[in-house]
Every structure is written in structure tokens, then in C-alpha cells.
Scaffold this motif. Sequence first.
Motif, PDB file in Angstrom:
ATOM      1  N   ALA A   6       0.641   7.846  -2.395  1.00  0.00           N
ATOM      2  CA  ALA A   6       0.974   7.339  -1.066  1.00  0.00           C
ATOM      3  C   ALA A   6       1.848   8.328  -0.302  1.00  0.00           C
ATOM      4  N   ASP A  23       0.820  -1.205   0.000  1.00  0.00           N
ATOM      5  CA  ASP A  23       0.000   0.000   0.000  1.00  0.00           C
ATOM      6  C   ASP A  23       0.850   1.250   0.000  1.00  0.00           C
ATOM      7  N   ILE A  48       8.799   5.281   1.263  1.00  0.00           N
ATOM      8  CA  ILE A  48       7.702   4.875   0.389  1.00  0.00           C
ATOM      9  C   ILE A  48       8.185   4.603  -1.029  1.00  0.00           C
ATOM     10  N   ARG A  83       0.709   5.839  -8.145  1.00  0.00           N
ATOM     11  CA  ARG A  83       0.371   5.164  -6.886  1.00  0.00           C
ATOM     12  C   ARG A  83       1.372   5.537  -5.790  1.00  0.00           C
ATOM     13  N   SER A 107       0.752   9.952   3.234  1.00  0.00           N
ATOM     14  CA  SER A 107       1.620   9.742   4.395  1.00  0.00           C
ATOM     15  C   SER A 107       2.160  11.050   4.940  1.00  0.00           C
ATOM     16  N   ALA A 109       2.490   2.668   2.132  1.00  0.00           N
ATOM     17  CA  ALA A 109       2.298   3.565   3.268  1.00  0.00           C
ATOM     18  C   ALA A 109       3.303   3.283   4.369  1.00  0.00           C
TER      19      ALA A 109
END
Length: 453
Positions: free
Chosen positions: A438, A42, A390, A434, A442, A44
Motif C-alpha cells: 500500500a 485498504d 498508512i 500488505r 500510494s 491507502a
Amino acid sequence: MAMLWKFMRVAKYSKTALSPKVKVRGIPTHSRHSSSKSVPSDFAASAPCSSTVELLGKSYPQDDYTNVTEKILSKVGKNLHNRKHHPLWLIKEQVKEHFYKHYLGRRGTPLFSVYDGLSPVVTVQQNFDRLLIPQNHASRRKEDNYYLNRDHMLRAHTSAHQWDLIHSGLDAFLAVGDVYRRDTIDNTHYPVFHQMEGVRLFSCHELFSSIKDGEGLQLFEQGQRTAHKQECHTMEAVKLVEFNLKQVLTKLMTHIFGDGLQVRWVDCYFPFTHPSFEMEINFQGEWMEVLGCGVMEQQLVNSAGAQDKIGWAFGLGLERLAMILYNIPDIRLFWSEDERFLKQFIGPHIWQKIKFQPLSRYPPLINDISFWLPSETYSQNDFYDLVRTIGGDLIEKVVLLDEFAHPKTRKVSHCYRIIYRHPERTLTQDEVHRVHRAIEESAVRELGVEGRF
């Protein structure tokens, strides 16, 4: 020697990216005489759910100083400098062979011993206190270091081993290892890099034996501290140690880069050496800093049990030397597992001339991110760490494009440009989108910023 030490801003990083009981494989602490990315699904960064970090077979309780991330911990134990035929290994072996060949003891054995397997986990006392770095010194800040807790950290320099090795009775040694610093993101900076530390101590006889009528010369006096020497050293001793140090390092650089190399010395300041210098070499018409060095503080030498000796120390960056010598354009490539990169450095001997042949230059993808800063202290290095956690090695560079203060609310906004480029393959827009999304989410959650997405 803590080469290229950055004096930067005050940090706030109370939230970390550690998941419960992080475990990382590594090599247990040992010393010897040397003979010789994933991104979460994800994307994250997660807050800690456990009170301990397990690393290299030991557990460290977390506290308000813990700021090491999973991404950084995943690098611990890789030891690229000990990986045969890796460019960092080649540089280490070249320096080691030079010292073994040119500096011999009384019995014809190498004067310098080499330690390339010391644990990167050190105490704050080893990294700072024993090097006489003041409690309020900028280099201790959380913004610039990776702390496991208030007492333990990932070493910020190989100088963290100086005191222990001198205390064990060594007069001449090289210490090699990975070091960890929070820093900016570009093609020459990475939060993990590799250093080589060199230390040489001299007795009165060793320093003055080759000097004509040198029997009456002394190492120490009760004088005054000046820009050129410490208060406890005689000027004669300082000048001889300084001359020996510069001669040793000039010969080393000439041996690595060849005859005709231009070298210059720049005065600087390091807390545990005085006087201190940085060496710059002229490479392809540009002056580049390659190492820092100086006469060791006598208080440090004395506390380690070598009261009757004077010495020098230096610290050089292996990545910096390898990037210059082999023409490697991006520091991320040192972590590559691509055979097209690694095979280029396999040769019959360590001195083989190698010029790196670039892999296909994949196109960059660029995205900007803007947000209002929180009212409390904000650190750019916190944002850089979040981006690294990330995006990992998809991130080529992060640049602060704009800083704006609202005339009425006085709120401050930052706009960063993030350049995505994988060194080994082409990225897709969907993949980058993506990751970028993220990072936005975050940044709001972890840093408390207000998005302007």
C-alpha cells in the motif's frame, strides 16, 4: 520556547490524506489554572473530497496550504499530559509541584499559574508572527508543520500561547500541551509530542531589589545589539535575567534527576529570545539536550502590553525527560493502551522511582522501497507522512539507504529501508507485505514517484 527547532528543506505537499469532512473529537478551547490507529482497510491514503475540515467543534476551509492528515487529526484531543498516572502526566506534575513549592508570591501563593488545556489549533499569527519570526523563515515551511489552511495550523510549539498569556496580564506561567511537527521516523521522533513552556517577567524593582546599591540600576538603555544582549537592555539587566533563568532550570533538572547531575549550556539562536541557550545534561555518560531557553525579545514583550518589564522563556520536551527518567526506549510507547505499559507508572505519589520494564521485544520485519523522484520538488517529509498515514505505529524507523543520480538521464533515485515492529505484538509477514504494498502504491499515486519495485 520553541525547543529543538529544526531548520529544514522547502516542502511540496499539495495532496493531503483527508477524507470528506474529517471530524475529530477533542476538548474545546479553554484555559484554566491547573490543579492538578487505525489503518484503513485498504491501507491507502485518500485525496480530499471536501473543502472543509471539522476539528474541535469548528470548521476550517481547506486551501493550498492544507496538509494535515487523518492520522495526525486522530491524535488531537488525546491530551496524554492530562491522563492521570501516564508518564507524561507524572513529568508535568513533578515540574508543576516544583514551581508551586519553590516560587511563591507575596501572599505565599504559587507565583506561576499553569495552563494545560489550551487548544492545539492556533493561528499562523500566534505561532509565528507574534513571536517575531520573519515571513521567509525556514520554520514556517509546509514541510515542517501541519496546516489546516493558510491562517490556521496545529501549534508547532507551546510558544504559540506566549503573547496571549502575557497580554492577559500574567507575569509568570507554565503552558503545557501537545505540539505537531513533520519530522523523521525513528524511536525518538514522533509527529506529535508534548512541551512545557515557562515564562517569567520582572519589573525593575523585582529584578534589582536584592542587589546591594541597586537603586540606580535600570532595565533599558539606547545601546547596540551584541551577542550578549539586545540593544534595548542594559548589560546588568540581561546578566541578572540570564543568571536567574539558568539557576531556575538547573534546580529543576537537579530536582527531577537527583544530586550530582552534570549540566552544561550551549549558545544557540531562537528568533524570539536573545541571548539563547540550550541545556544539556549528562545522563549515563552521554550529553543529552533537554530544553531551550533565553532572554525574551523586548519587542515581543512590549507588543503584548508589558513595556516596563524584562523576562525569560524556556521550552522543554516532556517525552525527552520521561524517556531519560524512566528509561523508556521508544517514543511510540507513550501512545500505548497496553496495560503492561500503563500499570508500571501507577504509584502512591508522583516522585516514586520507576524504571520501565520492557515489554517482550518483538522481532522486526524489514522491507526496502526504491523509486525515481519526480521532476518537481520532492520532500522526504512528504514520504514520511505517507508512511505514517498508512503504516501508523507499525513503523519503527525509516532510513534513507541510498541516493543515486543516473549519469545519462540525471534522474534521482531514493532507496529507503522501512523497519516494521509493533511495540506490543508480533507482526506477520503477510500483514507487513500488505502495508508495504500500500505504501508503494500510494507513493506513486500521491507523490508522483516512479516505482522501482
